[in-house]
Structures are given as structure tokens and as C-alpha cells.
Design a protein around this motif. Structure first.
Motif, mmCIF file in Angstrom:
data_model
loop_
_atom_site.group_PDB
_atom_site.id
_atom_site.type_symbol
_atom_site.label_atom_id
_atom_site.label_comp_id
_atom_site.label_asym_id
_atom_site.label_seq_id
_atom_site.Cartn_x
_atom_site.Cartn_y
_atom_site.Cartn_z
ATOM 1 N N VAL A 317 0.837 -1.203 0.000
ATOM 2 C CA VAL A 317 0.000 0.000 0.000
ATOM 3 C C VAL A 317 0.870 1.251 0.000
ATOM 4 N N GLU A 318 1.934 1.266 0.821
ATOM 5 C CA GLU A 318 2.780 2.451 0.907
ATOM 6 C C GLU A 318 3.525 2.721 -0.404
ATOM 7 N N ASP A 319 3.667 1.669 -1.226
ATOM 8 C CA ASP A 319 4.342 1.885 -2.497
ATOM 9 C C ASP A 319 3.528 2.789 -3.420
ATOM 10 N N PHE A 320 2.218 2.711 -3.326
ATOM 11 C CA PHE A 320 1.378 3.558 -4.178
ATOM 12 C C PHE A 320 1.527 5.026 -3.809
ATOM 13 N N ALA A 321 1.776 5.304 -2.526
ATOM 14 C CA ALA A 321 2.029 6.689 -2.118
ATOM 15 C C ALA A 321 3.333 7.191 -2.743
ATOM 16 N N LEU A 322 4.343 6.325 -2.795
ATOM 17 C CA LEU A 322 5.602 6.718 -3.428
ATOM 18 C C LEU A 322 5.424 6.918 -4.936
ATOM 19 N N VAL A 323 4.585 6.088 -5.560
ATOM 20 C CA VAL A 323 4.292 6.280 -6.985
ATOM 21 C C VAL A 323 3.663 7.646 -7.213
ATOM 22 N N ALA A 324 2.753 8.041 -6.310
ATOM 23 C CA ALA A 324 2.121 9.356 -6.423
ATOM 24 C C ALA A 324 3.151 10.478 -6.308
ATOM 25 N N ALA A 376 14.002 -0.338 -15.823
ATOM 26 C CA ALA A 376 13.581 -0.890 -14.533
ATOM 27 C C ALA A 376 13.866 -2.384 -14.466
ATOM 28 N N LEU A 377 13.640 -3.075 -15.584
ATOM 29 C CA LEU A 377 13.914 -4.512 -15.625
ATOM 30 C C LEU A 377 15.395 -4.789 -15.423
ATOM 31 N N ALA A 378 16.259 -3.927 -15.996
ATOM 32 C CA ALA A 378 17.699 -4.108 -15.808
ATOM 33 C C ALA A 378 18.077 -4.017 -14.332
ATOM 34 N N VAL A 379 17.402 -3.173 -13.592
ATOM 35 C CA VAL A 379 17.676 -3.053 -12.153
ATOM 36 C C VAL A 379 17.204 -4.295 -11.411
ATOM 37 N N THR A 380 15.999 -4.762 -11.730
ATOM 38 C CA THR A 380 15.444 -5.918 -11.006
ATOM 39 C C THR A 380 16.208 -7.205 -11.305
ATOM 40 N N GLU A 381 16.917 -7.268 -12.469
ATOM 41 C CA GLU A 381 17.652 -8.480 -12.822
ATOM 42 C C GLU A 381 19.072 -8.496 -12.282
ATOM 43 N N SER A 382 19.576 -7.345 -11.859
ATOM 44 C CA SER A 382 20.968 -7.268 -11.430
ATOM 45 C C SER A 382 21.128 -7.861 -10.029
ATOM 46 N N VAL A 392 11.597 -1.848 -5.011
ATOM 47 C CA VAL A 392 10.997 -0.508 -5.038
ATOM 48 C C VAL A 392 11.181 0.142 -6.410
ATOM 49 N N VAL A 393 12.359 0.012 -6.986
ATOM 50 C CA VAL A 393 12.601 0.604 -8.307
ATOM 51 C C VAL A 393 11.652 0.005 -9.342
ATOM 52 N N GLY A 394 11.508 -1.329 -9.336
ATOM 53 C CA GLY A 394 10.603 -1.971 -10.286
ATOM 54 C C GLY A 394 9.173 -1.503 -10.127
ATOM 55 N N ILE A 395 8.704 -1.391 -8.878
ATOM 56 C CA ILE A 395 7.314 -0.986 -8.637
ATOM 57 C C ILE A 395 7.098 0.474 -9.029
ATOM 58 N N LEU A 396 8.025 1.363 -8.637
ATOM 59 C CA LEU A 396 7.847 2.785 -8.930
ATOM 60 C C LEU A 396 7.874 3.055 -10.429
ATOM 61 N N GLY A 399 4.647 1.488 -11.957
ATOM 62 C CA GLY A 399 3.455 2.254 -11.597
ATOM 63 C C GLY A 399 3.389 3.574 -12.317
ATOM 64 N N PHE A 400 4.526 4.256 -12.398
ATOM 65 C CA PHE A 400 4.553 5.541 -13.099
ATOM 66 C C PHE A 400 4.243 5.352 -14.584
ATOM 67 N N THR A 401 4.805 4.307 -15.208
ATOM 68 C CA THR A 401 4.538 4.058 -16.622
ATOM 69 C C THR A 401 3.057 3.763 -16.856
ATOM 70 N N LEU A 402 2.453 2.959 -15.992
ATOM 71 C CA LEU A 402 1.033 2.658 -16.142
ATOM 72 C C LEU A 402 0.179 3.912 -16.015
ATOM 73 N N PHE A 403 0.564 4.801 -15.087
ATOM 74 C CA PHE A 403 -0.207 6.043 -14.932
ATOM 75 C C PHE A 403 -0.155 6.870 -16.215
ATOM 76 N N THR A 404 1.040 7.026 -16.775
ATOM 77 C CA THR A 404 1.142 7.859 -17.974
ATOM 78 C C THR A 404 0.405 7.237 -19.159
ATOM 79 N N LEU A 405 0.430 5.915 -19.255
ATOM 80 C CA LEU A 405 -0.227 5.265 -20.384
ATOM 81 C C LEU A 405 -1.741 5.228 -20.217
ATOM 82 N N ILE A 406 -2.198 4.818 -19.049
ATOM 83 C CA ILE A 406 -3.624 4.593 -18.855
ATOM 84 C C ILE A 406 -4.367 5.901 -18.551
#
Length: 853
Positions: A317-324, A376-382, A392-396, A399-406
């Protein structure tokens, strides 16, 4: 994994890609949004199939979809070079140079501001280290302008605005990925403890190394492609290898930025290849890259979207606040650039004015997409990045990409409608009516010729001609009426259509190879400037663009400085030869436009507007003829060689047309046709080779044309040619300012100069001189001289002028004649002084004072 299954899945993805574009047009949503939504739905559907027992038969397909070998390296090494390289090939670099300031500010400065804004905002509200927060800021700084650019194009937004956005996006990606690599080193475990100073020191090396690698790779590629001049498929294949080799060499061998290398390679190829490759080969090359980039962009969206459910499965839940927080900080950073820095650049005349509604659309249209997800994927795979930071990097980023697209993507067109940008301006509406009228007139003539060729029934022809004539009359009447359109707007409309027809004519000449590939982009860019100038500033904008096309630019002046100060003549010779060919091409095109004005524009806007357009066109032709004549006078033999080359190219085009017609009519077979075309291609390649221009030899020939130097022998002429310094002055530029020190004498090689002193004016032309009076009378300059046309003057310093005055009777007579025009009587003996004598010129000065008194 079974290769058959993987091939089936990829083929299905291509079916989805093919269906997504018409679907996006039907639902009026950006293409990237549709692809992302489809990708997310496929990923969610595959996950659901694996978790339910109702569809066990489809489990292999679902496992294959979720188990595709999608890694960040696939995006970075396969798809990203394709997208970046195609973007550089599709750019009009000559026009991009006009707007390099706003492009660089929107790209580099905007990326830095967004990175810092997002990074520090996150560090204030989260427990993440600052380096990780800045890493997130760099990841979300990349923008995808395709949505807003496509909408701008569909509603006839200013081309310059769309060009700035495209250029910004290209450099934006390069800058953001370079920053990503910088901050990635700060969060990886097991790496040597980096310091900010070391990182910032390394950053320019990454950029410079990548740029050098890309430039060198492109130069080698162009050299190889030129060797394969008769093998188009080989040339295109070399271009496919170029971006990947540049990227890999930069990244793996040199340790530089592969992204910068790809961009540099694409820009270099864009600048150099059109002059080295046949026009059709260059066109086919760009079309192939358009297709490759379309597939790569679509696949990267779908494959990245497949990973979104996996990246978000550990979200809290707190991750969505960081996305905002990330969303708010990114939007505020972009707003600061658009509403703060961009207006400031406009006031400083470093950027075009961008209306507020357009800035709002650009702000809301800054979508993020596949590049953000790939980073973001490069970070999550390292494995060197701590697990907490990976999550956190993957989620942020996701989430930000989904907001801009949707959110932003689905509402962008509605926002544009609310801003009123989807409605044509009165001028554009009038232009559309005029375009319809002009088009229908052309169609009527073509239809008339077609009916004559096919010998159709006269009754049917008369019936259809009457019906079409009524439609044409209505269109012309609508174009003529427009009571709300001012006269100046009618003139602007006529100029826009005239410049558009000029551009179409240029394209036809390029396809026919009457205009060389080397000059094609330059003349097309000049026509684009005419269209934009007429659209934004009417008659004044059109004339300003026309003057610019014959003016001496900064690059040319730099080449002159290199030649005069360091004896490096190659750049000046190249640019002078380009000016020759440019003016010959412009003259060819301009002489065909009078008929278009009389045949099209006069019928719509009337005689007065047509006469004004004729007058403006005559001024352009005069400017081009004056500039061309100036070059002829400076380089007499070279102009003849270029004209011979033009005649050869025209003859080859006509010869090729005859061969094609004979082949189509069956008069010659395939073997004969192939042999004839191979011989023609060889002769065309020889005709395309431009003769070399020797600046030094031509300078001597130029000096010989001056009657003032008629008494000089060949050795003296050569020495004088070396002593004279050429200066190139645009119309309106001041050559000598009043009250300045007298140091030089100026000889007019071409163009015209106006002198002004004591309320009187004189005009001087080719072969005349000025500046000598102040030197001989030993006083400051009392005359201001400025060019009234693009002018070339030869400059001689005082000492050499005095020595030359002693030995040349013709020069002394010219000086005396000039003095008499101003009411000063000198004797010839008074001018013959020893320049080494400290009293030199005293007698001249006394005589001048005595005569003037």
C-alpha cells in the motif's frame, strides 16, 4: 523451450501488432497505449490460465508466454538501437540545427531537472538512499513523444513544434540512459566505492567516447556502402549492421555509452549517406528502417507489458504513495521547463514561441513506455543491486509508466479538445479550401486528358464533366469568398501554396536525378523554411527565409576563417561548391513557378495577389541570380563545369526514360535492358562526381578580372592573390563603421555596397573600391559602408595598398576619379609616395586640404 512454440507465440504477437493500429484509430487512443494494454491483458491472462484448473490444456501455451526469455539485455541490445537509429534517420537535421537550443534544453536540462526533482522528492518521503532515488529519477525521465506528435500532426500543429518534440525525445533517451548508468554504479553491491567526483569525471568520457565510436563506425559504413554502389541490397544490409556494431563496440570494448554511439552513427549516416548513395537506395533504406522500428517499438511494448504483472506482484500500500510522489515530482519538473525556461528562451530569441495550449498538451502528453520498463527490468535483474532497492525501483517505474499510459494516454485527446487545439485556425481553414480548389483544377485537367486517351462516349464525358465542373465552381467560390480573411492572409495563403508547389517540384526533380542527391536535403529544407515562414509570419517570414537561403551562414564563415588563418581550404572549397550547385538548383526550380501562379493562384485569389506573388518571386530569382553571378565572377571555369554536369544528368535521365519505355513496349529484352542500364549507371556515377574547386587558383583568376590590376604581371598577380583576404558579407551587414580607424582598402569582387556620408549616398558595384580615402588623408573613417546584396570583398591592408598604388597607374587613376566625385582634387604625383618615408602621404594630405578649401 520448444522453438515451434516460441515461433507460434511471436507470430501471434505480430498478428496482435497488425490489429492494434486500426484498433487504436477506431477507439481514438494512442497506439502505444493499446499495445501496453494488450500486453498487460496477455500477461494477466496467461497467469490466470496457470492458476485455474479449468484450462489445463492451455497450460503449455501460458507457460511459454510467461517463460519467454525476456531479459533487459534483449531490450537494450536488440530493440533500443533499432528505435534510436531509425529516429535519427527520420530527422531533417538541417531543420533540427535551426532549433538546437530548445531541443538541447528540453532534452538535457529537462532530464537533469526531472532526475533531481524525483530523486530528492523520494529521498524526503522514503528511506531509500539518495543514489537509489536519483536512479529512479533517471529511469522515469525518458519520454515517448509518439502519441502527442501523431496528434499534433493530425491537427496541423506547427511542424517546428513537432520537430522540437521529436528531437527532444531522441536526446532525452540518450541523456537519461547515460544518467542511469552513472547512478547504477552507486547502488550496486561489490563495486568499488564510487565518488561523485569520479563519476562526473567519467561522464564526459562516456559521452565523447560513444560519439567518436558512432561517428567512426558510420564513416566506415558509408565508405563500404559507396563501394557497393550498384548493389542496393548490400548497402541496406550494411546499414542494418551499423547500429548494433556501434552499440556493442562502445559498450563492451571501449566502456563508453552505446546509446550515444548509436545516435552519433545515425546522425552521421543521415548527413553523409544522401550524397554518396543513389536516391532510390537511400529512400528504400529509410523505408526498411521505418518497418524495423515499427516492429521493434511494438514488440518492446508488448513484451515489456507482459512483465508488468510480475513487477507489481509484490506491491504494498505504501508503495502507491511513493508512486504518487514520483508522478507529482515528474509533472512539476516538466512544467518548470515548459512554463518557466521555455518562455525565457523565447524572450531571448533562442527558441520559437510555443503557445500555452500547446505547452499544456506537451506536458500531459509526456508518456513513458518501453524504455522506462526496460531500464527498470535491468535493475530488477541485477544480482548486485540489493533486493529492497530492486523491488521498489521496479514498482515505482512500472506504476509511473502505467499512470502515464492509462491515465494520461487515454485522456490526451480529450485534453487537446478542451484546449481547442483540434479546431482549425481561420487561416488553416482558408488554406484547406484553397488546397481543395487547386487540387480539383488539377484533377479536371488530368481527367480531361484521360477521357481523350480512352475515347469514351461524348455524352458520358459531358455529363460527368458538368457534374465535376459544378463541384469545382463551388470549391473556387468558397476559396474566393472568405470575407473574414484579410488581404495579408490571402497573400500568406498564396505563399504557402506556392512554397508547397516548389517543394513538390523539388521532390520530382530529385526523383528524376536532375538535382543531385547531395543537394536534395538542402533545397528541400529551404522549401520547408519558406512554408513555415509564410505560415507563421506571412510575407515577411517568406522573404526572411528566402534571404537566408542565399546568405552566408556561420559554418561558411568558419570555413573562410580556417582558409585565411590556417590555409585549410578544403571546407571552404566544399561549401563554395555546394553554394554553386544550390543556386543552380534553385534557379532551375524558381523559373517554373510563374506558370503555377498564373494557372492556379490567380484564379482563386485574383489578379492583385497573383501580381504580388510574381513580384516576390522575381525578387527571389534576382537574389539567386545575383549570388550565382557573384560566384561565376569569382570562379569562372567552375561554373561552366557544373552546368555541363547538369546537362549530362538531364540527358541521362531522358536516356533512362527511353530505355524503360522500350522495355515496357517489348522492343528490347531483359538481357539488353540490363546491359544498357549498367552502362548508364556507370556514366551517371561519373556525372555525379563533382569537379574539384581549387580556391587558390581561382583567387588568381579573380584578381585578373579587375581592371585596376591589369598592369600586373603573372608573378605580381599571384602575390596579390595571396595578400588579398576574401570577406563574405550578407545583405544589410555593415562593412565599415563611421569614426572607426582606417586600416584597409576594400575591392568589390561581387555584389553591391552602399556608402553613406554627410547625408549623401553612393552605390558601388563589382570592380570598384572603397576605404582608400581615409587612408590617404590619414584620418578616421567618415563614411559608413554596408552591403545591399550578398557581397564578396577583397581586403588589402594599408602598407600593401600604398606599395601597389606606387606601381599601378590604373589604380592611381581610379583613386583620383573617386576623389573627384567627392570634390577633392589630387595630382597623380601626390599619390606616388614612398611608403617607408615617415612623411609619406603628407603631400597628399596637404593637397587634399588645399583643394577642399
Amino acid at each position: 523451450m520448444d522453438i515451434v512454440l516460441i515461433t507460434t507465440i511471436i507470430a501471434c504477437f505480430f498478428v496482435v501488432i497488425g490489429a492494434a493500429e486500426p484498433l487504436a484509430a477506431r477507439v481514438r487512443l494512442p497506439y502505444s497505449v493499446i499495445l501496453a494494454v494488450i500486453g498487460v491483458l496477455i500477461g494477466m491472462g496467461a497467469t490466470f490460465l496457470l492458476r485455474t484448473e479449468l484450462t489445463d490444456a492451455l497450460n503449455p501455451m501460458a507457460e511459454a508466454i510467461l517463460g519467454l526469455p525476456i531479459r533487459s539485455n534483449v531490450f537494450l541490445y536488440v530493440f533500443l538501437p533499432t528505435l534510436l537509429f531509425q529516429a535519427t534517420l527520420g530527422m531533417n537535421l538541417r531543420r533540427m540545427v535551426d532549433d538546437w537550443v530548445p531541443i538541447m534544453v528540453m532534452a538535457v536540462v529537462a532530464v537533469v531537472v526531472a532526475t533531481l526533482s524525483v530523486g530528492y522528492a523520494l529521498s524526503w518521503v522514503s528511506s531509500l538512499p539518495l543514489a537509489a532515488c536519483l536512479l529512479v529519477g533517471a529511469i522515469v525521465s525518458t519520454t515517448d513523444p509518439s502519441a502527442v506528435v501523431s496528434i499534433f500532426r493530425s491537427m496541423s500543429a506547427p511542424r517546428r513544434l513537432a520537430r522540437i518534440i521529436e528531437g527532444e525525445s531522441l536526446l532525452n533517451d540518450a541523456a537519461a540512459i547515460a544518467l542511469f548508468g552513472l547512478f547504477m554504479g552507486f547502488v550496486m553491491l561489490g563495486m568499488p566505492d564510487p565518488s561523485l567526483t569520479d563519476a562526473l569525471t567519467q561522464f564526459p568520457v562516456l559521452i565523447a567516447g560513444g560519439a567518436l565510436t558512432g561517428w567512426l563506425a558510420a564513416r566506415i559504413a558509408v565508405w563500404i556502402m559507396a563501394m557497393f554502389s550498384n548493389h542496393e541490397l548490400a548497402q541496406i544490409t550494411i546499414s542494418v549492421a551499423l547500429p548494433y556494431l556501434a552499440y556493442i563496440v562502445a559498450e563492451q570494448s571501449i566502456g563508453a555509452s552505446g546509446v550515444i554511439a548509436v545516435v552519433a552513427a545515425g546522425l552521421t549516416l543521415n548527413l553523409t549517406a544522401p550524397g554518396r548513395l543513389p536516391p532510390q537506395a537511400w529512400t528504400n533504406l529509410r523505408e526498411l528502417w521505418d518497418v524495423l522500428a515499427h516492429w521493434a517499438g511494438a514488440l518492446i511494448f508488448i513484451l515489456a507489458a507482459l512483465l508488468i504483472p510480475r513487477l507489481l506482484e509484490e506491491a504494498r500500500v505504501e508503495d502507491f504513495a511513493l508512486v504518487a510522489v514520483v508522478i507529482l515530482a515528474a509533472i512539476m519538473a516538466r512544467a518548470l521547463i515548459l512554463f518557466g525556461l521555455l518562455p525565457l528562451l523565447t524572450k531571448l530569441r533562442m527558441s520559437p514561441a510555443v503557445d500555452r495550449p500547446y505547452r499544456v498538451a506537451i506536458l500531459w502528453g509526456g508518456l513513458r513506455g518501453a524504455v522506462t520498463l526496460a531500464l527498470a527490468l535491468a535493475v530488477t535483474e541485477s544480482f548486485r543491486v540489493p533486493d529492497g532497492i530492486q523491488r521498489v525501483v521496479g514498482i515505482l517505474a512500472t506504476g509511473f509508466t502505467l499512470f502515464t499510459l492509462i491515465v494520461q494516454g487515454t485522456t490526451l485527446r480529450w485534453i487537446i479538445g478542451r484546449l481547442g487545439l483540434d479546431r482549425l485556425a481561420p487561416l488553416d481553414e482558408a488554406l484547406s479550401r484553397q488546397v481543395v480548389a487547386v487540387a480539383l483544377q488539377t484533377v479536371r485537367e488530368d481527367v480531361a486528358r484521360t477521357t481523350e486517351n480512352y475515347d469514351l462516349s461524348h455524352d458520358i464525358v459531358r455529363s460527368e464533366a458538368k457534374r465535376f465542373g459544378e463541384r469545382l465552381d463551388d470549391a473556387v467560390k468558397m476559396a474566393e469568398e472568405g470575407a473574414d480573411i484579410l488581404d495579408r492572409d490571402r497573400i500568406a495563403l498564396g505563399l504557402i501554396v506556392l512554397a508547397g508547389h516548389e517543394r513538390d517540384t523539388i521532390l520530382v526533380r530529385v526523383r528524376e536525378r536532375t538535382i543531385s542527391a547531395r543537394m536534395a536535403e538542402k533545397v528541400i529544407s529551404d522549401a520547408d523554411r519558406l512554408i513555415e515562414g509564410a505560415r507563421t509570419q506571412g510575407r515577411n517570414g517568406y522573404q526572411r527565409a528566402a534571404r537566408r537561403s542565399v546568405a552566408y551562414g556561420k559554418t561558411f564563415r568558419t570555413a573562410v576563417a580556417l582558409n585565411s588563418r590556417f590555409s585549410i581550404s578544403a571546407p571552404l572549397a566544399q561549401m563554395t561548391a555546394d553554394r554553386f550547385e544550390l543556386f543552380l538548383s534553385q534557379r532551375l526550380i524558381l523559373r517554373d513557378l510563374d506558370g503555377f501562379i498564373d494557372g492556379r493562384i490567380r484564379r482563386i485569389h485574383g489578379r492583385r495577389v497573383a501580381e504580388l506573388l510574381h513580384e516576390l518571386l522575381s525578387r527571389r530569382i534576382e537574389m539567386v541570380e545575383t549570388a550565382l553571378e557573384g560566384l561565376r565572377l569569382q570562379y569562372p571555369g567552375y561554373a561552366e563545369e557544373l552546368e555541363r554536369r547538369f546537362i549530362r544528368r538531364t540527358a541521362l535521365r531522358l536516356e533512362e526514360r527511353e530505355y524503360v519505355m522500350m522495355r515496357e513496349d517489348g522492343l528490347i529484352g531483359a538481357e539488353v535492358y540490363t546491359a544498357l542500364m549498367q552502362d548508364l549507371i556507370a556514366r551517371r556515377a561519373a556525372a555525379e562526381n563533382r569537379p574539384r574547386l581549387d580556391i587558390a587558383l581561382q583567387r588568381t583568376a579573380l584578381v585578373q578580372q579587375f581592371p585596376l590590376f591589369a598592369e600586373f604581371d603573372e608573378r605580381a598577380l599571384k602575390l596579390l592573390g595571396r595578400a588579398l583576404e576574401a570577406r563574405y558579407i550578407n545583405a544589410g551587414e555593415v562593412i565599415i563603421r563611421k569614426d572607426s580607424a582606417a586600416k584597409s582598402v576594400f575591392f568589390i569582387a561581387s555584389g553591391a555596397v552602399e556608402l553613406e556620408t554627410a547625408g549623401q549616398t553612393w552605390r558601388l558595384g563589382r570592380g570598384e573600391m572603397f576605404g582608400q580615402m581615409a587612408i590617404l588623408m590619414k584620418r578616421s573613417v567618415r563614411t559608413e559602408a554596408h552591403a545591399i546584396a550578398p557581397t564578396t570583398v577583397l581586403v588589402l591592408d594599408e602598407d600593401r595598398f600604398r606599395r601597389m598604388l606606387n606601381r599601378s597607374k590604373a589604380l592611381r587613376e581610379a583613386v583620383l576619379a573617386s576623389a573627384r566625385k567627392r570634390g577633392i582634387e589630387w595630382s597623380e604625383d601626390a599619390l606616388r609616395q614612398d611608403p617607408a618615408d615617415p612623411q609619406a602621404g603628407a603631400a597628399t594630405d596637404k593637397a587634399a586640404k588645399r583643394r577642399s578649401n
